[in-house]
Design a protein around this motif. Structure first.
Motif, mmCIF file in Angstrom:
data_model
loop_
_atom_site.group_PDB
_atom_site.id
_atom_site.type_symbol
_atom_site.label_atom_id
_atom_site.label_comp_id
_atom_site.label_asym_id
_atom_site.label_seq_id
_atom_site.Cartn_x
_atom_site.Cartn_y
_atom_site.Cartn_z
ATOM 1 N N GLU A 25 -12.410 -8.325 -4.447
ATOM 2 C CA GLU A 25 -12.783 -9.606 -3.857
ATOM 3 C C GLU A 25 -13.268 -10.545 -4.949
ATOM 4 O O GLU A 25 -14.113 -10.183 -5.767
ATOM 5 N N THR A 82 -14.397 -14.869 -5.289
ATOM 6 C CA THR A 82 -14.577 -16.100 -4.532
ATOM 7 C C THR A 82 -13.672 -17.216 -5.027
ATOM 8 O O THR A 82 -13.473 -18.206 -4.314
ATOM 9 N N ARG A 124 -8.478 -9.909 -2.082
ATOM 10 C CA ARG A 124 -8.980 -11.186 -1.553
ATOM 11 C C ARG A 124 -9.344 -12.118 -2.719
ATOM 12 O O ARG A 124 -10.123 -11.745 -3.599
ATOM 13 N N THR A 125 -8.791 -13.348 -2.695
ATOM 14 C CA THR A 125 -9.169 -14.389 -3.653
ATOM 15 C C THR A 125 -9.036 -15.750 -2.976
ATOM 16 O O THR A 125 -8.385 -15.879 -1.940
ATOM 17 N N ARG A 126 -9.627 -16.761 -3.593
ATOM 18 C CA ARG A 126 -9.393 -18.128 -3.117
ATOM 19 C C ARG A 126 -7.947 -18.525 -3.364
ATOM 20 O O ARG A 126 -7.264 -19.054 -2.492
ATOM 21 N N SER A 127 -7.483 -18.312 -4.612
ATOM 22 C CA SER A 127 -6.081 -18.530 -4.984
ATOM 23 C C SER A 127 -5.671 -17.393 -5.899
ATOM 24 O O SER A 127 -6.519 -16.717 -6.496
ATOM 25 N N ARG A 148 -4.683 -11.857 1.239
ATOM 26 C CA ARG A 148 -5.772 -12.661 1.797
ATOM 27 C C ARG A 148 -6.176 -13.812 0.873
ATOM 28 O O ARG A 148 -7.346 -13.993 0.537
ATOM 29 N N VAL A 149 -5.163 -14.569 0.462
ATOM 30 C CA VAL A 149 -5.390 -15.755 -0.366
ATOM 31 C C VAL A 149 -5.698 -16.931 0.553
ATOM 32 O O VAL A 149 -5.023 -17.161 1.548
ATOM 33 N N GLN A 150 -6.723 -17.712 0.181
ATOM 34 C CA GLN A 150 -7.230 -18.744 1.082
ATOM 35 C C GLN A 150 -6.590 -20.107 0.893
ATOM 36 O O GLN A 150 -6.622 -20.936 1.810
ATOM 37 N N ARG A 151 -6.028 -20.395 -0.286
ATOM 38 C CA ARG A 151 -5.424 -21.712 -0.484
ATOM 39 C C ARG A 151 -4.277 -21.599 -1.469
ATOM 40 O O ARG A 151 -4.125 -20.592 -2.169
ATOM 41 N N LYS A 166 -1.556 -14.413 3.109
ATOM 42 C CA LYS A 166 -2.775 -14.980 3.688
ATOM 43 C C LYS A 166 -3.397 -13.981 4.680
ATOM 44 O O LYS A 166 -2.738 -13.096 5.169
#
Length: 432
Positions: free
Chosen positions: A347, A349, A383-386, A410-413, A432
């Protein structure tokens, strides 16, 4: 340097950076003093060991309060299990001021807690603890933020830091950049300076004032099986700066800033000294907290090349970046030949891979740094932001960036890419 050449070179680097060897002579610290403080006992034991031709200074079980410890050639400071070196919180115990660097600028300042200058074959080993004694009551408030104990009317480093930067910009000779008494630039915990054949092995480090392990202009440095738990301000774990031939292996980093940050001097001072950091291997390490897992920069002015990272684990709540190359046109320098593979990310952020020339001061200088030949492979991220953020300059794009054979869940953007030449992203899945 292509991938095959790079990893062959990394293997050669691992094989040539060997630990220093010491004669089988043992000097027990307790034979050189007793009492509430052990500063003089450490000095005497190290001197006796050095004068005898080298060996080991044994720190037996117990707690030993001390000021600065200065290592000499051919001395291993061996801290046994259940032994703690507890460093004094009195700044006077780190005087007289020594030749050092504060945030990558040369000066005279409080001695690092364990310091060596122009020595060879030195070590800090064992299963014991190095306790810097820092916290909201001592050292950390000097950073000047309430989070770390500062209160209005109490000292902080802002004026001294501004003055040191001014001195460097104006070309003030280093011997005239004297801080220490009446000043508030925090010392590092371990700093060998201009040393050869350095080993830090096995110890546990807690509560550091600032950077924990900071070799400067050293050659043949081995840091292995060290665990660091110190979430204070600017508490980087290991910062090889302007060094050559460094191996960091099997370590755990739970720190208040970058886990590992590779540096090469800052701004005008970095240009004056002009020594790169090169040939750095990082393997089998756990990076748990807080900013960059493996950072290159921000202090890149002397240049950084040949960095190899493999078989590491990155991630945890509060850990920001994975590979984090951060600089700008004020810092300058160059970064080239960075190879990363076989990384497990639980993970982050922010980004797994961030190469950003707009870090900090942004694009406000006249020394845009060339960044080239960066290869990332076999990353498995949960999991990462990008997955990645890549930002060069229009007139100085990032060049030859490769990301391959990796998966990012689980990429957020969306990823961000601007001003990059010869970007190759192959066999990469992003979900995602």
């Amino acid at each position: 340097m292509n991938e095959e050449e790079a990893w062959r070179y990394a293997d050669e680097l691992r094989d040539r950076v060997r630990p220093p060897q010491f004669p089988d002579r043992w000097f027990d610290l307790t034979a050189f003093g007793t009492g509430d403080t052990w500063t003089e006992a450490f000095r005497a034991a190290i001197e006796a060991c050095h004068e005898a031709g080298g060996g080991h200074v044994r720190v037996p079980p117990g707690t030993y309060l001390t000021g600065a410890i200065h290592l000499r050639s051919n001395v291993d400071l061996h801290i046994e299990a259940d032994a703690t070196i507890l460093f004094s919180t009195d700044p006077a115990d780190y005087l007289p001021a020594v030749y050092t660097r504060f945030s990558a600028i040369e000066c005279y300042n409080y001695s690092p807690f364990i310091y060596a200058y122009d020595q060879e074959n030195i070590a800090i080993t064992g299963q014991g603890v190095l306790d810097g004694g820092a916290g909201p009551e001592h050292w950390w408030p000097w950073v000047g933020t309430p989070e770390f104990g500062w209160r209005p009317g109490t000292p902080h480093e802002a004026d001294d830091w501004a003055e040191l930067q001014r001195m460097a910009a104006d070309g003030v000779p280093v011997e005239e950049r004297v801080f220490g008494t009446g000043h508030y630039l925090r010392p590092n915990l371990i700093q060998p300076y201009l040393c050869r054949n350095v080993l830090v092995e096995g110890v546990r480090i807690v509560r550091s004032p600032m950077w924990e392990i900071h070799p400067v202009r050293c050659e043949n440095v081995l840091v292995r099986n060290v665990s660091i738990y110190s979430r204070g301000p600017n508490n980087d774990g290991c910062d090889p700066e302007s060094c050559r031939s460094v191996v960091i292996s099997g370590c755990v980093f739970d720190v208040g800033d970058d886990c590992i940050a590779i540096k090469a001097g800052r701004g005008p001072d970095g240009r004056r000294v002009g020594v790169p950091c090169e040939d750095v291997l990082i393997e089998d390490c756990d990076m748990r907290y807080r900013y960059g897992s493996v950072a290159i920069g921000t202090d890149t002015t002397g240049g950084i090349r040949n960095v190899f990272v493999r078989r590491c684990r990155w991630g945890g709540p509060g850990l920001y970046f994975g590979l984090y190359i951060k600089t700008n046109s004020v810092r300058g320098g160059f970064v080239e030949n960075v190879f990363v593979k076989d990384i497990e990310i639980s993970e982050l952020t922010k980004e797994a891979v961030s190469i950003d020339l707009y870090h900090g001061d942004g694009h406000n200088g006249d020394d845009p740094p060339p960044i080239r030949n960066i290869h990332v492979a076999s990353v498995r991220s949960d999991r990462t932001r990008s997955a990645y953020l890549l930002r060069g300059y229009p007139e100085q794009p990032l060049r030859e960036i490769t990301i391959k054979g990796s998966s990012f869940a689980r990429v957020q953007r969306a990823d961000i890419v601007s001003d990059v030449e010869r970007l190759s992203v192959t066999d990469v899945t992003i979900g995602k």
